[in-house]
Design an enzyme around this catalytic site. Structure first.
Site, PDB file in Angstrom:
ATOM      1  N   LYS A  56      11.846 -11.968  -0.202  1.00 33.48           N
ATOM      2  CA  LYS A  56      12.688 -11.234  -1.124  1.00 33.48           C
ATOM      3  C   LYS A  56      11.822 -10.445  -2.095  1.00 33.48           C
ATOM      4  CE  LYS A  56      16.591 -12.756   0.472  1.00 33.48           C
ATOM      5  NZ  LYS A  56      17.579 -11.841   1.097  1.00 33.48           N
ATOM      6  N   ASP A  86      12.729  -7.647   1.771  1.00 34.99           N
ATOM      7  CA  ASP A  86      14.160  -7.424   1.544  1.00 34.99           C
ATOM      8  C   ASP A  86      14.433  -7.214   0.065  1.00 34.99           C
ATOM      9  OD1 ASP A  86      16.898  -7.476   1.444  1.00 34.99           O
ATOM     10  OD2 ASP A  86      17.135  -9.443   2.372  1.00 34.99           O
ATOM     11  N   GLU A 106      14.167  -3.975   4.028  1.00 34.92           N
ATOM     12  CA  GLU A 106      15.608  -4.236   4.163  1.00 34.92           C
ATOM     13  C   GLU A 106      16.358  -3.913   2.877  1.00 34.92           C
ATOM     14  OE1 GLU A 106      16.279  -8.015   5.966  1.00 34.92           O
ATOM     15  OE2 GLU A 106      18.315  -8.219   5.197  1.00 34.92           O
ATOM     16  N   GLU A 150      24.151  -5.702   5.949  1.00 33.71           N
ATOM     17  CA  GLU A 150      24.901  -6.881   5.519  1.00 33.71           C
ATOM     18  C   GLU A 150      26.015  -6.535   4.538  1.00 33.71           C
ATOM     19  OE1 GLU A 150      21.275  -8.551   3.474  1.00 33.71           O
ATOM     20  OE2 GLU A 150      22.789  -9.452   2.198  1.00 33.71           O
ATOM     21  N   ASP A 165      26.975  -7.768  10.486  1.00 30.49           N
ATOM     22  CA  ASP A 165      27.275  -9.175  10.229  1.00 30.49           C
ATOM     23  C   ASP A 165      28.751  -9.408  10.545  1.00 30.49           C
ATOM     24  OD1 ASP A 165      27.890 -11.697   9.126  1.00 30.49           O
ATOM     25  OD2 ASP A 165      26.302 -11.493   7.629  1.00 30.49           O
ATOM     26  N   HIS A 200      22.481  -9.692  10.374  1.00 29.39           N
ATOM     27  CA  HIS A 200      22.405 -10.495   9.157  1.00 29.39           C
ATOM     28  C   HIS A 200      23.318 -11.698   9.373  1.00 29.39           C
ATOM     29  CE1 HIS A 200      23.945 -11.695   5.134  1.00 29.39           C
ATOM     30  NE2 HIS A 200      22.678 -11.558   4.813  1.00 29.39           N
ATOM     31  N   GLY A 211      25.410 -14.022   7.549  1.00 24.69           N
ATOM     32  CA  GLY A 211      26.249 -14.618   6.514  1.00 24.69           C
ATOM     33  C   GLY A 211      26.901 -15.905   6.981  1.00 24.69           C
TER      34      GLY A 211
END
Lengths: 416, 416
Positions: free
Chosen positions: B218, B247, B273, B300, B323, B350, B352
Site C-alpha cells: 500500500k 497500490d 494500482e 475495484e 470485482d 480485485h 472484495g
C-alpha cells in the site's frame, strides 16, 4: 449576527404522488417524487433545510445515509463551518467506512447533496439573505473555500478558481440586471412520456399563452414512430420559432441514439438530452460526431465533479446539466459551474429540486461567472409543498427575496 | 434435478473486526470488513448465499437495498431464472424507483452484486457442482443468456459474445490443466499501510517461504518519503526476482500520481494500482502516457460494464481489476471478462470476496476464454468465517470441489 450552532441533525423521508402521467419518461414509468430532507436545528428559531430528490422506494436509504454522514456537523457553528466548507465536505465524502459505498456517487452522494444544501440554507438564513445574495456577497477567497477541488486540479486549481471569480468581477454591475428581469424558464411538463398527443398539444398552447418559448418532450419510447410523431406534433403546436428539446432519459444504446438523433434533427431541437447511459463518456463523444450539428445535453445522473471533468474535457456534451441535488449540493455544483465556465460551455441545470435551489444558482452563475443567459427548467408538480415555491410569471422566474435557499417545506415549517 | 423454487429472500448484515493494521490503506484507515449477505431459501435443504463487501457503517444500507431489490425473485424456479438471467438482471437494475439511486452504481449496485451471487450459488448447489464447473458446462448460448449487454453493444453484441465463447472452445482441453495445477496467488497482506517496516519484511519473508512470488504494498501515504522507503524495503526483502505491485487506493491527484509513479518505477512494479480517482477515465489515459512503460491497474471501484468499457476502450488501464462483489455479481463480471478478452487485456480480479468467488471465476476465464494465467489476489483475514475457505498451498489456490460458489459463512450454516 449571533453565533448559530447546529444542535441536532435529522433526516425526513417525504414522498409525494403526482397527477396521472406526470413525471413519466422512458425509464421512470410512474415516479413518486420523493425528497430526502436534512434538517439542521440550532436550538433557536433558525433551522436549515436541505433536499435531494429520489423517485420513491429507496428514499429511506438516502435518509439513513444522511443520519450517518451528517453527525460530524453537530456542534459546529455555521459561519466557522462555511469558512472551511470545502475541507469539511471532502472529509464527509471520504468517511473511511462510507466512502466504499461510492465513492462520490449513488446513495451516499445523494445524502451529501441534502446535507450540503441544508448547511447553505442555514447559512443564508442566519445572514438573513436569499442564497443568491449570500453567494454574490462572498469574495473569491471565500468562494474557493467552499469548494473541494481534489481530483480536478489538473484542469482547475484553487488558484485558477480564484482567478476565474476575480477576472469576472468587473462586469457584475451590468449583469446584475438579471436580478430585476428574472431568469427565463422553460417548460418540461408539457411532454411527459405517458401524456396523450392531445394533452401535449393543449399544455403546449397553454404554456405559450403564459409566456414560455421553450419546451421539452420525453422521447425514448420503445416505439420509435411514437417519438417521431410526438416530436412533430410538438413542433406544430409550439410553432416554428419555439425552442424544443428532446429527452431520451438514457434509454437508447448508441445505435438507437444515432438513428433517432438523425431523425429528430429535422425538428431542429436545441439539444437532445441523455441520449444514452450517463457513464458512457466515449459513447457521448462518438454521438457528438455522428449527430453533428445536433447538440447533446446531459448531467442529471452525473454524480460528481470528476465525471463532469471527463465529459467536459472530452467534448462529450454541449450543455452541462449539473444538478445541485445530484452532485454534493451547492458546493460541488459551483465547482462544476467553474469547470463549465473554464471550458466555455453553458451550464443549464437539471432541476431535481423543482428549481427551488437552482433559481438562485443560475443567478449566481450569470452575475458572478458571466455565464450566458439560457433558461431554467420549470416543473410545477411539487409547488404546493414548498413554503416559498418558485414564482414563474410570463415564462420568467421571479428572483426570490426570502432568506435561505427556498427549500423549506410546508409541512416542515420552522417550529418558531 | 428436482425443481428448486426461491421461497424467501433475506439480507444479513455481518461485520468482522480485523487484527490491528490489517486492511489499512491510503483512504481506509481502520476498516471493519463487512458482508452484506443475500440468503435465498428454497423450503428445502438448499439455500443460496451471495455476498458483497463494505467497510463497516453503511453495510446496513446495502442490506436494506437487497431486501427491496430482491423481491421479484420470490417464487422463481432457479433453472428457469438462470435461463434468462441477463434479462432479469436488467429488470432488477432498472427498477423505475431504485434506478435513480444509481444508476448502476453505489449502494443499489452493491446490493445487486450480493443478490446475483446468491442466485449463482443456489444454481450451482442445485446442480451439485462448484461454480467453476457450472460455468464451464454451459454452452455459448446459455452463457450469453446470463448477461445484460445493454449499453456495451457498440463494442460487444450478444452475437459477438457468443462468437468469443465459441471460438475459444477449441483449446479448452489443454487449458483445463489449470484445474489440476491450481491458480497462482499473490499476497496483499504483507504491506498494509499501517504496518511497520519490520513487520512488512517479516511477513514478506514468511510469504516467500510459503511459496508466494508476488506481493502488494500500500502506498499513497501523505509522506511520500515513507512510500518510497517502504517500496525499497519490500524490494530488498522480497528479492530481485519477486513481482511487486504498488497500490495507492485512489489517494493521489494527477500531479502526485505522476511524480510518485516515476519515483516508484525504479523498483520495477508489475503495476501501479488505483493511482487516482476511479471515475477519471481521461486522467488515467494521461497517466499511462506520463508513466510509460509503467503499467496501471484499476477496477475495484468501477461499478459497471459501461465504466469498464470506457477505461478499456480508451486505453486507460493495462490490468482490468474487475470485482464480482462490486459489479452486479458474477454476471456482470463475465461481461467485463468478455470486454477485456475482446480488447486483449488481462483480467486480474480485485477480491472484495477474499477470493472465495474469484477462485472459480479465474478458472473460467482461463479455460473458457483463454485468458493468460496471472495470479489471484490473496487476503486471508476472513478465512475463519467461511464454511469452505480458499485453500492456498505453495502460493497456489487449490481448485474448490464443494458445490456452490464458496460463499457460505460458518455462522449462516444451511439449516438442514
Amino acid at each position: 449576527m449571533a453565533d448559530c450552532f447546529i444542535t441536532r441533525v435529522s433526516a425526513i423521508d417525504k414522498r409525494y404522488s403526482l397527477p396521472p402521467g406526470a413525471g413519466s419518461d422512458a425509464v421512470h414509468s410512474n415516479p413518486e417524487y420523493s425528497l430526502a430532507v436534512t434538517r439542521l436545528e440550532t436550538g433557536g428559531p433558525l433551522a436549515g433545510t436541505g433536499i435531494t430528490l429520489t423517485l420513491g422506494r429507496g428514499n429511506r436509504l438516502v435518509c439513513d445515509a444522511i443520519e450517518i454522514l451528517a453527525r460530524p456537523l453537530i456542534g459546529r457553528e455555521i459561519e466557522a463551518l462555511m469558512a472551511e466548507f470545502g475541507r469539511v465536505l471532502r472529509q464527509l465524502a471520504d468517511d473511511p467506512a462510507m466512502r466504499w459505498l461510492g465513492p462520490h456517487k449513488g446513495v451516499v452522494h445523494l445524502a451529501l447533496a441534502s446535507i450540503t444544501n441544508a448547511c447553505f440554507d442555514l447559512w443564508a438564513k442566519s445572514r438573513g439573505v436569499p442564497l443568491w445574495k449570500l453567494l454574490l456577497d462572498l469574495s473569491p477567497d471565500e468562494l474557493v473555500a467552499l469548494l473541494d477541488l481534489s481530483y480536478v486540479e489538473d484542469v482547475l486549481t484553487p488558484e485558477q478558481a480564484r482567478e476565474i471569480f476575480a477576472e469576472r468581477w468587473a462586469g457584475r454591475t451590468e449583469r446584475e440586471s438579471i436580478l430585476k428581469q428574472g431568469y427565463p424558464g422553460y417548460d418540461t411538463s408539457v411532454g411527459w412520456m405517458a401524456y396523450e398527443d392531445q394533452k401535449v398539444c393543449e399544455l403546449t398552447k397553454a404554456a405559450l399563452a403564459k409566456g414560455f418559448t421553450a419546451f421539452k418532450l420525453k422521447v425514448g419510447s420503445p416505439d420509435h414512430g411514437r417519438d417521431l410523431r410526438r416530436a412533430q406534433l410538438l413542433r406544430e403546436c409550439a410553432g416554428d420559432r419555439a425552442t424544443l428539446m428532446f429527452d431520451a432519459n438514457q434509454q437508447w444504446n448508441l445505435f438507437a441514439a444515432t438513428e433517432m438523433g438523425r431523425e429528430l434533427a429535422a425538428l431542429r431541437p436545441l439539444w437532445i438530452e441523455e441520449p444514452t447511459h450517463p457513464d458512457d463518456v466515449l459513447g457521448h463523444v462518438k454521438l457528438t460526431r455522428e449527430l453533428a450539428p445536433v447538440k447533446l445535453a446531459a448531467g442529471e445522473h452525473m454524480p460528481n465533479r470528476v465525471v463532469f471533468k471527463n465529459f467536459i474535457e472530452a467534448g462529450a456534451i454541449h450543455f452541462v446539466q449539473a444538478d445541485a441535488v445530484r452532485l454534493a449540493g451547492i458546493s460541488e455544483f459551483l465547482t462544476v459551474s467553474l469547470l463549465a465556465t473554464r471550458f466555455g460551455l453553458p451550464l443549464v441545470p437539471h432541476v431535481g429540486d423543482m428549481g427551488q435551489l437552482h433559481q438562485h444558482l443560475v443567478l449566481f452563475n450569470r452575475v458572478a461567472l458571466g455565464q450566458e443567459i439560457h433558461f431554467l427548467e420549470h416543473i410545477p408538480h411539487l409547488r404546493q409543498h414548498f413554503l416559498f415555491p418558485v414564482e414563474v410569471e410570463g415564462g420568467v422566474y421571479r428572483t426570490p427575496q426570502e432568506p435561505g435557499a427556498s427549500t423549506d417545506l410546508v409541512d416542515l415549517r420552522p417550529s418558531a
